[in-house]
Design an enzyme around this catalytic site. Structure first.
Site, PDB file in Angstrom:
ATOM      1  N   ASP A   1      10.189  26.226  17.385  1.00 11.93           N
ATOM      2  CA  ASP A   1      10.931  25.282  16.158  1.00 11.93           C
ATOM      3  C   ASP A   1      10.319  25.172  15.026  1.00 11.93           C
ATOM      4  O   ASP A   1       8.900  25.117  14.906  1.00 11.93           O
ATOM      5  CB  ASP A   1      11.071  23.874  16.830  1.00 11.93           C
ATOM      6  CG  ASP A   1      12.538  23.658  17.502  1.00 11.93           C
ATOM      7  OD1 ASP A   1      12.849  22.649  17.847  1.00 11.93           O
ATOM      8  OD2 ASP A   1      13.298  24.607  17.644  1.00 11.93           O
TER       9      ASP A   1
ATOM     10  N   LYS B   1      15.319  24.737  12.588  1.00 14.31           N
ATOM     11  CA  LYS B   1      16.265  24.237  11.710  1.00 14.31           C
ATOM     12  C   LYS B   1      15.768  23.512  10.484  1.00 14.31           C
ATOM     13  O   LYS B   1      14.735  22.869  10.323  1.00 14.31           O
ATOM     14  CB  LYS B   1      17.114  23.327  12.542  1.00 14.31           C
ATOM     15  CG  LYS B   1      17.674  24.020  13.759  1.00 14.31           C
ATOM     16  CD  LYS B   1      18.178  22.688  14.512  1.00 14.31           C
ATOM     17  CE  LYS B   1      18.440  23.311  16.209  1.00 14.31           C
ATOM     18  NZ  LYS B   1      18.751  22.209  16.785  1.00 14.31           N
TER      19      LYS B   1
ATOM     20  N   MET C   1      15.126  11.337  12.043  1.00 16.38           N
ATOM     21  CA  MET C   1      16.075  12.002  11.351  1.00 16.38           C
ATOM     22  C   MET C   1      16.807  11.106  10.485  1.00 16.38           C
ATOM     23  O   MET C   1      18.122  11.487  10.291  1.00 16.38           O
ATOM     24  CB  MET C   1      17.293  12.630  12.327  1.00 16.38           C
ATOM     25  CG  MET C   1      16.443  13.674  13.436  1.00 16.38           C
ATOM     26  SD  MET C   1      17.666  14.551  14.562  1.00 16.38           S
ATOM     27  CE  MET C   1      18.339  12.970  15.287  1.00 16.38           C
TER      28      MET C   1
HETATM   29  N1  SAH Z   1      11.831  15.619  19.757  1.00 11.23           N
HETATM   30  C1  SAH Z   1      11.133  15.349  18.630  1.00 11.23           C
HETATM   31  C2  SAH Z   1      12.018  14.634  17.703  1.00 11.23           C
HETATM   32  C3  SAH Z   1      13.221  15.384  17.250  1.00 11.23           C
HETATM   33  S1  SAH Z   1      14.062  14.883  15.913  1.00 11.23           S
HETATM   34  C4  SAH Z   1      10.169  14.041  19.193  1.00 11.23           C
HETATM   35  O1  SAH Z   1      10.068  13.811  20.421  1.00 11.23           O
HETATM   36  O2  SAH Z   1       9.368  13.763  18.447  1.00 11.23           O
HETATM   37  C5  SAH Z   1      13.167  15.275  14.466  1.00 11.23           C
HETATM   38  C6  SAH Z   1      12.604  14.023  13.789  1.00 11.23           C
HETATM   39  O3  SAH Z   1      11.539  13.703  14.574  1.00 11.23           O
HETATM   40  C7  SAH Z   1      12.373  14.117  12.487  1.00 11.23           C
HETATM   41  O4  SAH Z   1      13.714  13.883  11.567  1.00 11.23           O
HETATM   42  C8  SAH Z   1      11.514  12.866  12.245  1.00 11.23           C
HETATM   43  O5  SAH Z   1      12.341  11.728  12.009  1.00 11.23           O
HETATM   44  C9  SAH Z   1      10.954  12.843  13.534  1.00 11.23           C
HETATM   45  N2  SAH Z   1       9.362  13.478  13.713  1.00 11.23           N
HETATM   46  C10 SAH Z   1       9.126  14.631  14.179  1.00 11.23           C
HETATM   47  N3  SAH Z   1       7.715  14.811  14.012  1.00 11.23           N
HETATM   48  C11 SAH Z   1       7.263  14.069  13.048  1.00 11.23           C
HETATM   49  C12 SAH Z   1       6.084  13.821  12.143  1.00 11.23           C
HETATM   50  N4  SAH Z   1       5.075  14.365  12.444  1.00 11.23           N
HETATM   51  N5  SAH Z   1       6.090  12.727  11.369  1.00 11.23           N
HETATM   52  C13 SAH Z   1       7.146  11.871  11.332  1.00 11.23           C
HETATM   53  N6  SAH Z   1       8.330  12.003  11.873  1.00 11.23           N
HETATM   54  C14 SAH Z   1       8.328  13.029  12.686  1.00 11.23           C
END
Ligand code: SAH
Length: 248
Positions: free
Chosen positions: A34, A56, A170
């Protein structure tokens, strides 16, 4: 037929990859990854490992989920060890459940390898605990993707009136709606809020404010994605607990 490892890549800092995830990455014949998975992880793969990008961009899917499911399945027919690498944890807004169901229906073996979710680790890197004795005894992780004014919303806004921590993933593009809606259901407009961008990476930046001010402050700071939103009194602990010097 091979086996598929639905694997969490952690939030960004490569050292937050689990030992188990690193092991399957090193043994993989193909890695399907991803946008949010740290690309440095791919350097750990063995020689000859194939890489397939199915990322995406900001809600615009390069591939629809159905096609991603099929790509994983087709790779499982060709390879012994297929790693499906996803940012954070594969089952926290990661659609890992949909991918696993698709595989199971077709008789493909899989494993879930949980990852360090951004929902908890990104606040931690910004000095914000999601719970803290006497401050917050519970936290919620909510999608910020759904427009709060949407009809038939699955998100229970009324439940967010309580004095607990809420982490929105998100949600950067919806920040104004989210803050307005929390105030509408009865959250104090002075409730502290933080937006953390690119958490756990060298580009980590945090903007703090209140439900009333956070939108304008974040707009002025032009924070890039990925970013998450933390709402609740735990944000006030940041000055006491921050441990990383962020660039302004
Ligand atoms: N599966 C992932 C989340 C997927 S949804 C998890 O467990 O972290 C994607 C969202 O995760 C992004 O829109 C943001 O809100 C958050 N996100 C993921 N990585 C991030 C990061 N390094 N810093 C801030 N927000 C993050």
């Amino acid at each position: 037929m091979g086996k598929v490892y639905l694997t969490g890549a952690g939030p960004g800092d490569i050292d937050l990859l689990t030992v188990k995830a690193l092991r399957v990455v090193r043994e993989a014949d193909v890695i399907i990854y991803d946008r949010l998975a740290n690309p440095d992880i791919l350097k750990e793969a063995k020689a000859g490992c194939e890489f397939v990008y199915v990322g995406k961009e900001d809600g615009r899917h390069t591939l629809p989920q159905e096609q991603i499911n099929e790509v994983i399945y087709q790779n499982a027919l060709k390879h012994d060890r297929v790693v499906r690498l996803k940012g954070g944890d594969p089952l926290v807004f990661g659609r890992g459940g949909e991918e696993a169901k698709y595989l199971k229906e077709r008789g493909v073996a899989f494993e879930f390898i949980p990852g360090v979710t951004s929902a908890i680790s990104v606040p931690a890197y910004a000095g914000i605990p999601v719970t803290h004795r006497g401050v917050a005894v519970s936290f919620k992780v909510v999608t910020g993707h759904e427009a709060p004014n949407k009809e038939h919303s699955q998100v229970d806004w009324e439940s967010m009136r309580a004095d607990e921590t809420i982490v929105f993933l998100m949600g950067l593009h919806n920040l104004k709606n989210i803050a307005d809606n929390l105030i509408r259901v009865g959250r104090d407009p002075a409730t502290p809020a933080a937006v953390i961008s690119r958490g756990t990476t060298p580009d980590q930046r945090t903007v703090t404010g209140t439900l009333e001010t956070i939108y304008e402050k974040v707009k002025a700071a032009q924070l890039p994605t990925p970013a998450l939103i933390v709402v609740g009194r735990v944000v006030e602990l940041k000055p006491h607990l921050e441990w990383i010097a962020e660039r302004g």
